[in-house]
Design an enzyme around this catalytic site. Structure first.
Site, PDB file in Angstrom:
ATOM      1  N   GLY A  38       0.813  -1.217   0.000  1.00 54.76           N
ATOM      2  CA  GLY A  38       0.000   0.000   0.000  1.00 54.76           C
ATOM      3  C   GLY A  38       0.845   1.264   0.000  1.00 54.76           C
ATOM      4  O   GLY A  38       0.527   2.231  -0.703  1.00 54.76           O
ATOM      5  N   THR A  39       1.899   1.277   0.776  1.00 51.27           N
ATOM      6  CA  THR A  39       2.746   2.470   0.863  1.00 51.27           C
ATOM      7  C   THR A  39       3.319   2.799  -0.510  1.00 51.27           C
ATOM      8  O   THR A  39       3.260   3.945  -0.967  1.00 51.27           O
ATOM      9  CB  THR A  39       3.889   2.240   1.878  1.00 51.27           C
ATOM     10  OG1 THR A  39       3.299   1.922   3.147  1.00 51.27           O
ATOM     11  CG2 THR A  39       4.777   3.453   2.012  1.00 51.27           C
TER      12      THR A  39
ATOM     13  N   ASN B 157      -8.592   3.498   8.191  1.00 56.36           N
ATOM     14  CA  ASN B 157      -7.910   2.473   8.982  1.00 56.36           C
ATOM     15  C   ASN B 157      -8.076   2.645  10.492  1.00 56.36           C
ATOM     16  O   ASN B 157      -7.956   1.698  11.242  1.00 56.36           O
ATOM     17  CB  ASN B 157      -6.420   2.414   8.630  1.00 56.36           C
ATOM     18  CG  ASN B 157      -5.757   3.761   8.644  1.00 56.36           C
ATOM     19  OD1 ASN B 157      -6.173   4.679   7.943  1.00 56.36           O
ATOM     20  ND2 ASN B 157      -4.722   3.903   9.453  1.00 56.36           N
TER      21      ASN B 157
ATOM     22  N   GLN C 182      -7.874  -0.884   3.333  1.00 58.09           N
ATOM     23  CA  GLN C 182      -8.695  -1.446   4.416  1.00 58.09           C
ATOM     24  C   GLN C 182     -10.043  -1.958   3.924  1.00 58.09           C
ATOM     25  O   GLN C 182     -10.670  -2.767   4.599  1.00 58.09           O
ATOM     26  CB  GLN C 182      -8.929  -0.382   5.499  1.00 58.09           C
ATOM     27  CG  GLN C 182      -7.685   0.028   6.261  1.00 58.09           C
ATOM     28  CD  GLN C 182      -7.207  -1.019   7.259  1.00 58.09           C
ATOM     29  OE1 GLN C 182      -7.934  -1.940   7.627  1.00 58.09           O
ATOM     30  NE2 GLN C 182      -5.969  -0.880   7.690  1.00 58.09           N
TER      31      GLN C 182
ATOM     32  N   HIS D 246      -1.687  -7.802   2.719  1.00 60.66           N
ATOM     33  CA  HIS D 246      -1.588  -8.319   4.097  1.00 60.66           C
ATOM     34  C   HIS D 246      -2.756  -7.949   5.002  1.00 60.66           C
ATOM     35  O   HIS D 246      -2.833  -8.417   6.128  1.00 60.66           O
ATOM     36  CB  HIS D 246      -0.245  -7.949   4.730  1.00 60.66           C
ATOM     37  CG  HIS D 246      -0.058  -6.524   5.144  1.00 60.66           C
ATOM     38  ND1 HIS D 246      -0.191  -6.124   6.450  1.00 60.66           N
ATOM     39  CD2 HIS D 246       0.278  -5.417   4.450  1.00 60.66           C
ATOM     40  CE1 HIS D 246       0.067  -4.815   6.528  1.00 60.66           C
ATOM     41  NE2 HIS D 246       0.354  -4.367   5.326  1.00 60.66           N
TER      42      HIS D 246
ATOM     43  N   THR E  97      12.254  -7.280 -10.400  1.00 63.84           N
ATOM     44  CA  THR E  97      11.718  -8.642 -10.547  1.00 63.84           C
ATOM     45  C   THR E  97      10.503  -8.823  -9.649  1.00 63.84           C
ATOM     46  O   THR E  97      10.559  -8.517  -8.457  1.00 63.84           O
ATOM     47  CB  THR E  97      12.815  -9.675 -10.175  1.00 63.84           C
ATOM     48  OG1 THR E  97      13.909  -9.446 -11.049  1.00 63.84           O
ATOM     49  CG2 THR E  97      12.317 -11.108 -10.306  1.00 63.84           C
TER      50      THR E  97
ATOM     51  N   CYS F  47       1.119   2.116  12.457  1.00 64.47           N
ATOM     52  CA  CYS F  47       2.219   2.965  12.031  1.00 64.47           C
ATOM     53  C   CYS F  47       2.401   4.149  12.961  1.00 64.47           C
ATOM     54  O   CYS F  47       3.480   4.686  13.095  1.00 64.47           O
ATOM     55  CB  CYS F  47       1.972   3.491  10.632  1.00 64.47           C
ATOM     56  SG  CYS F  47       1.406   2.223   9.543  1.00 64.47           S
TER      57      CYS F  47
HETATM   58  C1  LIG Z   1      -5.270   2.644   4.687  1.00 64.08           C
HETATM   59  C2  LIG Z   1      -3.876   2.129   4.546  1.00 64.08           C
HETATM   60  N1  LIG Z   1      -3.098   2.561   3.537  1.00 64.08           N
HETATM   61  C3  LIG Z   1      -1.847   2.126   3.368  1.00 64.08           C
HETATM   62  C4  LIG Z   1      -1.287   1.213   4.227  1.00 64.08           C
HETATM   63  C5  LIG Z   1       0.123   0.786   4.014  1.00 64.08           C
HETATM   64  O1  LIG Z   1       0.169  -0.444   3.378  1.00 64.08           O
HETATM   65  P1  LIG Z   1       1.474  -1.378   3.415  1.00 64.08           P
HETATM   66  O2  LIG Z   1       1.633  -1.817   4.829  1.00 64.08           O
HETATM   67  O3  LIG Z   1       1.130  -2.515   2.500  1.00 64.08           O
HETATM   68  O4  LIG Z   1       2.600  -0.578   2.912  1.00 64.08           O
HETATM   69  C6  LIG Z   1      -2.067   0.717   5.288  1.00 64.08           C
HETATM   70  C7  LIG Z   1      -1.532  -0.275   6.238  1.00 64.08           C
HETATM   71  O5  LIG Z   1      -0.855  -0.027   7.174  1.00 64.08           O
HETATM   72  C8  LIG Z   1      -3.383   1.200   5.460  1.00 64.08           C
HETATM   73  O6  LIG Z   1      -4.149   0.798   6.469  1.00 64.08           O
END
Ligand SMILES: Cc1ncc(COP(=O)(O)O)c(C=O)c1O
Length: 383
Positions: free
Chosen positions: A71-72, A154, A182, A204, A240, A324
């Site tokens: 996600g990041t 989240n 989410q 995840h 890759t 986080c």
């Molecule tokens: C709404 C949201 N965006 C982005 C992320 C980040 O995703 P990732 O942990 O796969 O980098 C998260 C998870 O922590 C999330 O809850």
């Protein structure tokens, strides 16, 4: 002591079926999806099968899905990719609209982009966490590139009205991106019906492996890559591909179903009802349009950290904010945005369940929680 894991918004247990599907891609089908020999093609076929499953779940075309590390990365790629494409092509557009309740990977990307010359509008939300649609419409100018609004929050679980936001963006001729990490597989998401141009997903949060995600990019939208290299993923994301991870992600999406969502809704509502029986408690976030697995409650006069700590002595894992943010002492920007004063914010607990949550776990939680709250309130200097 049995573990009760109520922190599924942070991450989830990998489903056994997902793991089983992934394993051969470490030991037998270990080819590089870019190799033209049969070992490579084996990997590529598996990867493309996952891409198809994910695209279908969104109502997208297979080629519109780009695999990333999560996600990041997808959020960074969407916003930086769009901003720098506009900069490189001298379109004169430099404005991004987002909200005050985004995940840190959107907010910190925006803050960084501001240092690179972007103008960013951070929209307010109401007390349930909904974006002000009038403010959104008024904020769009001829310099606006994209509107980026989180789908399911989240921390507080509020689900935004994608159709309405999508219609505004389409009418005004700006792109619409959503972070659906989410909400994916938990509530309706359809790129056509909701006019979505870019969508961030990860694996995840849905019982797939960590370190894999995707970005949906509507056909024809141009972005510049963040990673330069061998031109993987339609030259948008070199490197890759994480074949085993992608295979697991696809499987996780494939096995997600409505029945599990309905089960979570029932348990979520039982938890909310039970917790709110404790005096001086308040549910944060939306009452109705809420993620099926999210409960966020403030308990007056005591600290969320203390409740969470006591719950841990009973084997129960919860969280006080997003995972986080939990290593920082700052109060949650999301709770601040919905108008919660810092004292209330600090007394907040997030409980996030999953398809594995059982009625017995919920009953046990509701049995131990009132005693913990009572004990902490007795000890609290604030009355
Ligand atoms: C709404 C949201 N965006 C982005 C992320 C980040 O995703 P990732 O942990 O796969 O980098 C998260 C998870 O922590 C999330 O809850």
């Amino acid at each position: 002591m049995k573990t009760i894991y109520f922190d599924n918004a942070a991450t989830t247990r990998v489903d056994d079926e997902v793991l089983k599907t992934m394993l051969p891609y470490f030991t037998e089908n270990y080819g590089n999806a870019s190799s033209i020999h049969f070992k490579g093609q084996e990997a590529k076929d598996a990867m493309e099968k996952s891409r198809k499953i994910i695209a279908k779940a969104l109502g997208a075309k297979t080629e519109e899905i780009i695999f990333t590390s999560g996600g990041t990365e997808s959020n960074n790629l969407a916003l930086k990719g769009l901003f720098f494409w506009n900069k490189e092509n001298n379109t004169g557009k430099d404005h991004i609209i987002t909200t005050k309740i985004e995940h840190d990977c959107i907010l910190n990307t925006c803050k960084w982009l501001e240092r690179q010359g972007a103008k960013v509008t951070y929209l307010d939300v109401d007390e349930e966490g909904f974006v002000d649609l009038n403010q959104l419409e008024k904020s769009i100018t001829d310099k606006t590139i994209v509107v980026s609004i989180i789908h399911g929050n989240n921390e507080i679980g509020t689900i935004q009205d994608m159709e309405k936001i999508g219609n505004i963006c389409r009418k005004k001729g700006v792109l619409f991106h959503t972070d659906a990490c989410q909400s994916f597989t938990k509530t309706f998401l359809d790129v056509k019906k909701q006019n979505l141009d870019l969508v961030t997903l990860n694996s995840h949060k849905i019982h797939g492996p960590k370190g894999v995600g995707a970005l949906y990019i509507r056909e024809g939208i141009k972005i510049v890559p963040l990673m330069h290299g061998g031109g993987h993923e339609r030259k948008i994301r070199s490197g890759t591909e994480n074949v085993s991870g992608i295979v697991g992600f696809g499987k996780a999406v494939d096995i997600a179903n409505k029945k599990n969502v309905e089960k979570m809704i029932k348990l979520r509502d039982k938890l909310i009802e039970g917790i709110l029986k404790i005096p001086k408690t308040r549910l944060n976030g939306a009452k109705e349009k809420r993620l099926c697995n999210n409960i966020n409650v403030s308990f007056s006069n005591i600290e969320g950290e203390s409740i969470s700590g006591y719950l841990e002595t009973h084997g129960i894992c919860t969280s006080t904010g997003s995972a986080c943010a939990s290593h920082s002492l700052e109060t949650s920007h999301v709770l601040k945005a919905i108008g919660l004063p810092p004292v209330q914010s600090n007394s907040t607990l997030r409980i996030s369940i999953s398809k594995y949550t059982t009625e017995e776990e919920v009953d046990y939680f509701l049995k131990v929680l009132p005693g913990i709250v009572e004990k902490l309130r007795r000890m609290s200097p604030i009355k």
